[in-house]
Design an enzyme around this catalytic site. Structure first.
Site, short mmCIF file in Angstrom:
data_model
loop_
_atom_site.label_atom_id
_atom_site.label_comp_id
_atom_site.label_asym_id
_atom_site.label_seq_id
_atom_site.Cartn_x
_atom_site.Cartn_y
_atom_site.Cartn_z
N CYS B 247 33.42 36.19 35.59
CA CYS B 247 33.87 36.04 35.16
C CYS B 247 35.26 35.24 33.74
O CYS B 247 34.05 35.14 33.89
CB CYS B 247 35.58 36.21 36.69
SG CYS B 247 35.12 34.77 37.66
N ARG B 252 36.73 34.25 40.50
CA ARG B 252 36.78 35.57 40.83
C ARG B 252 35.56 36.35 41.03
O ARG B 252 34.93 37.00 41.59
CB ARG B 252 37.66 36.18 40.02
CG ARG B 252 39.15 36.66 40.07
CD ARG B 252 39.84 37.01 39.06
NE ARG B 252 39.87 36.28 37.32
CZ ARG B 252 40.06 36.74 36.42
NH1 ARG B 252 40.32 37.95 36.11
NH2 ARG B 252 39.72 36.62 35.54
#
Lengths: 143, 301
Positions: B247, B252
């Protein structure tokens, strides 16, 4: 008689610098809890507020200038204590101060109070964005 | 001794049902000496305004990252963190946090770099506790310091570095950022401009599955069938594939890594924590702009 912006900024910085990381976070939490609620005349006017996009949590601010004095108002959710803490510090330093003093606050103020290590560089930059927006709104209102 | 698994029927569908627990399970195990509950948040002060009773705080920045090098704590640092958190090598650790467990999943991934066996997530994240009608507390948690062995961090099995990514071309890459970051319209996700890079776009051949597609509105994970439809059906990934997820800074993608690894049973999935903040600023690496994945260049080994 309230102190000047530079005196207030120095006071905040010396308070933060004196503590350990844990104490710095406790102090930031106090600022978060003491962030003044919006005065009634503004609490019903979300339209006046500008979102600080750079912050990870939703925070909105609004600046008024009356008789050369700056009023700074913030609104941020309880679940965003770090952002509220940044707002609380800026409210303490800037609210009720003369225009020229508010505009003279260093853009690097967030980096000067020694909080970066405790909250991370990524998080602290939200405060820089608040200062930028406050100054811009002040300039627009005195133009 | 590991705590019993949560027998919630939804979890039984997943490849590794024991990695998720419900708020009810946490409530029943608050006094279980084999369990330590850990809150890990984006907001560094959120724990202080209320946490699950007895939970300790582990912050990604102040606890898991090295303060000088862009890296995680080493074995000694992790040992010290575990000991002050009251976690032993055989403790069942239950992580939860804000933002649908982004940071909790990131912390879980770091625990796994050190080979901690039993780490679970509270399904539904921090919100699940309140949603179950239970109160958070401001009461500080005092843990009796534990004893934890010195374990060297394993940077090979679950972690990918930029050279691993260059050598990986031809195998699936998973980009879990927003569509605008993927296409190169912006170098950071909405609201997070500080985590930018010098170039915008994605790593060639990476397929886009924004992380949020793995969760329901209440922040719980989607069912196995729904997850399979996305990652295996729509994106054509196969549980036998070697996959690298990324990410911006790896948090994430830890969440999506968790989904592939534990919920769908992909054996060989790594997280590239350098992610876009590194790749998008590296000199001389290939980048694709636009909505199409683009072709994989020849692997560089």
């Amino acid at each position: 008689m309230t102190n000047s912006v530079s005196e207030a900024a120095e006071l905040v910085a010396s308070d933060f610098k004196a503590g350990s990381n844990r104490e710095k976070l406790e102090l930031l939490l106090e600022y978060s809890e003491n962030l003044p609620a919006l005065p009634e005349r503004y609490s019903e006017h979300p339209d006046l507020f500008e979102r600080v996009e750079e912050c990870q949590s939703p925070v909105f601010l609004f600046v008024e200038v009356e008789n050369g004095q700056v009023g700074v108002f913030f609104t941020a959710p309880e679940e965003a204590p770090t952002t509220r803490g940044f707002a609380g510090i800026l409210s303490e330093v800037l609210h009720g101060k003369p225009v020229n003093e508010v505009l003279s606050l260093s853009d690097d103020f967030p980096d000067q109070i020694g909080l970066t290590e405790a909250v991370s560089p990524l998080r602290i930059r939200g405060m820089r964005a608040m200062i930028y927006r406050i100054k811009r709104q002040v300039r627009e209102k005195v133009a | 001794m590991p705590a019993p698994a949560d027998a919630t029927s939804k979890f039984l569908e997943y490849a590794h049902p024991e990695v998720l627990v419900t708020a009810d399970w946490v409530a029943q195990n608050l006094d279980n000496p084999d369990v330590v509950v850990v809150e890990s948040d984006e907001d560094v002060l959120l724990y202080e305004i209320g946490h699950i009773p007895g939970a300790v705080k582990i912050d990604w920045h102040t606890d898991l990252n090295d303060t000088v090098t862009r890296d995680y704590v080493d074995g000694a640092g992790f040992k010290a963190l575990m000991e002050r958190s009251g976690i032993s090598r055989d403790t069942t650790v239950v992580l939860y946090g804000d933002k649908s467990n982004w940071w909790a999943a990131y912390a879980l991934w770091v625990f796994k770099l050190f080979g901690h066996a039993d780490v679970r997530l509270l399904d539904g994240a921090r919100e699940a506790w309140a949603a179950s009608g239970r109160a958070l507390t401001k009461e500080p948690t005092l843990k009796v310091p534990s004893s934890y062995p010195l374990v060297e961090r394993d940077d090979k099995t679950l972690r990918a570095f930029r050279d691993d990514v260059l050598a990986h071309f031809g195998n699936p890459l998973l980009d879990i950022r927003s569509p605008q970051e993927y296409s190169g319209e912006r170098t950071h996700m909405p609201d997070y401009p500080q985590e930018g890079a010098l170039r915008a776009g994605h790593i060639p051949s990476a397929v886009s599955v924004p992380w949020g597609r793995a969760v329901n509105e209440d922040q719980t994970f989607k069912s196995r069938a729904e997850l399979e439809a996305i990652y295996q059906g729509e994106k054509g990934l196969n549980p036998n594939d070697e996959v690298i997820a990324y990410c911006r800074i790896g948090e994430r993608s830890s969440h999506s890594w968790f989904v592939l690894k534990f919920l769908l049973g992909f054996d060989n999935v790594r997280n590239y924590d350098g992610s876009w903040t590194e790749w998008g600023s590296l000199v001389g690496v290939p980048i694709v702009r636009g909505e199409e994945p683009g072709n994989a260049p020849a692997p560089r080994r």
